[in-house]
Design a protein around this motif. Structure first.
Motif, short mmCIF file in Angstrom:
data_model
loop_
_atom_site.label_atom_id
_atom_site.label_comp_id
_atom_site.label_asym_id
_atom_site.label_seq_id
_atom_site.Cartn_x
_atom_site.Cartn_y
_atom_site.Cartn_z
N TYR A 159 26.03 43.65 67.12
CA TYR A 159 25.97 44.91 66.39
C TYR A 159 26.42 44.72 64.95
O TYR A 159 27.31 43.95 64.66
CB TYR A 159 26.83 45.96 67.08
CG TYR A 159 26.24 46.41 68.39
CD1 TYR A 159 25.25 47.40 68.42
CD2 TYR A 159 26.64 45.85 69.59
CE1 TYR A 159 24.69 47.80 69.61
CE2 TYR A 159 26.07 46.24 70.79
CZ TYR A 159 25.10 47.22 70.79
OH TYR A 159 24.54 47.63 71.97
N TYR A 160 25.75 45.46 64.03
CA TYR A 160 26.04 45.43 62.61
C TYR A 160 26.25 46.85 62.10
O TYR A 160 25.93 47.82 62.78
CB TYR A 160 24.89 44.79 61.81
CG TYR A 160 24.66 43.33 62.11
CD1 TYR A 160 25.43 42.37 61.48
CD2 TYR A 160 23.69 42.92 63.01
CE1 TYR A 160 25.24 41.02 61.73
CE2 TYR A 160 23.48 41.57 63.26
CZ TYR A 160 24.25 40.64 62.62
OH TYR A 160 24.05 39.30 62.87
N GLY A 161 26.72 46.95 60.90
CA GLY A 161 26.85 48.24 60.24
C GLY A 161 28.23 48.81 60.37
O GLY A 161 29.10 48.31 61.10
N HIS A 162 28.43 49.90 59.63
CA HIS A 162 29.73 50.55 59.57
C HIS A 162 30.19 51.07 60.94
O HIS A 162 31.34 50.93 61.33
CB HIS A 162 29.68 51.71 58.56
CG HIS A 162 30.96 52.45 58.42
ND1 HIS A 162 32.11 51.83 57.94
CD2 HIS A 162 31.30 53.72 58.73
CE1 HIS A 162 33.10 52.72 57.95
NE2 HIS A 162 32.61 53.88 58.42
N LEU A 163 29.26 51.64 61.70
CA LEU A 163 29.60 52.19 63.01
C LEU A 163 29.17 51.28 64.17
O LEU A 163 29.21 51.70 65.33
CB LEU A 163 28.97 53.57 63.18
CG LEU A 163 29.40 54.62 62.15
CD1 LEU A 163 28.57 55.89 62.33
CD2 LEU A 163 30.88 54.91 62.30
N GLN A 164 28.77 50.07 63.85
CA GLN A 164 28.35 49.11 64.87
C GLN A 164 27.20 49.69 65.75
O GLN A 164 27.23 49.60 66.97
CB GLN A 164 29.52 48.69 65.76
CG GLN A 164 30.65 48.00 65.03
CD GLN A 164 30.29 46.62 64.54
OE1 GLN A 164 29.76 45.82 65.28
NE2 GLN A 164 30.54 46.35 63.28
N VAL A 165 26.19 50.27 65.10
CA VAL A 165 25.09 50.90 65.85
C VAL A 165 23.78 50.13 65.74
O VAL A 165 22.86 50.37 66.51
CB VAL A 165 24.86 52.36 65.38
CG1 VAL A 165 26.04 53.23 65.73
CG2 VAL A 165 24.54 52.41 63.91
N LEU A 166 23.68 49.19 64.80
CA LEU A 166 22.43 48.47 64.62
C LEU A 166 22.51 47.09 65.27
O LEU A 166 23.33 46.25 64.90
CB LEU A 166 22.14 48.31 63.11
CG LEU A 166 20.87 47.53 62.76
CD1 LEU A 166 19.64 48.27 63.27
CD2 LEU A 166 20.79 47.31 61.27
N ASN A 167 21.66 46.89 66.26
CA ASN A 167 21.54 45.59 66.92
C ASN A 167 20.08 45.17 66.84
O ASN A 167 19.22 45.73 67.52
CB ASN A 167 21.98 45.68 68.39
CG ASN A 167 21.96 44.34 69.08
OD1 ASN A 167 21.29 43.41 68.66
ND2 ASN A 167 22.73 44.22 70.15
#
Length: 170
Positions: A159-167
């Motif tokens: 997961y990536y991004g500020h909220l860990q929502v993009l995988n």
């Protein structure tokens, strides 16, 4: 040994049914009916069980069988220019199935047997499907396969991004 016999018999039964449906002249060469395929799987089973440790004998017996299948294909091609190689390829699979049963890999042997029989049994619908398939559908299928089996495995599964929502993998 009994399981190898039954699996070869199943492949041979389908071939017998197909040969009977297509029989035009009694003189045509036919490889691989019920008895032949049963014997081939038994042969594969025995070759594995008796000679797997002896690589030279194992290889010689395997090459002897492959030579027999090639000779059969040459004979059928000479007699009938429109003949395919499905039965001979099924014979090679029957030998492999016998080897797998001999190696106590019954699950693989069973799955391969079922796949071979299903592919042979559904010859007409598969040919119809292939002839009805358009260029666009084939191209889209190839793109999908490339994405699923080439691109997707290369993507990171985290997961990536500020909220860990993009995988990217998902």
């Amino acid at each position: 040994l009994g399981l190898a016999l039954l699996m070869g018999g199943l492949i041979g039964l389908e071939r017998e049914r197909n040969h009977q449906d297509l029989k035009i002249a009694k003189e045509t060469h036919e490889f691989g009916g019920l008895r032949t395929m049963s014997l081939v799987t038994i042969y594969g089973f025995l070759v594995y069980r008796l000679f797997f440790e002896n690589t030279v004998v194992f290889a010689l017996l395997t090459f002897a069988y492959v030579g027999l299948v090639l000779a059969s294909y040459v004979m059928s091609s000479i007699q009938n220019k429109n003949s395919g190689a499905t039965t001979e390829v099924a014979g090679l699979f029957a030998y492999l199935i016998g080897l797998l049963v001999g190696a106590n890999l019954e699950l693989y042997a069973t799955v391969i047997t079922l796949l071979v029989v299903v592919i042979m049994y559904f010859k007409a619908p598969l040919h119809r499907f292939a002839h009805q398939l358009g260029n666009e559908e084939l191209y889209d299928t190839l793109k999908f396969i490339a994405v699923v089996f080439v691109v997707l495995p290369l993507l990171p599964n985290q997961y990536y991004g500020h909220l860990q929502v993009l995988n990217p993998y998902e």
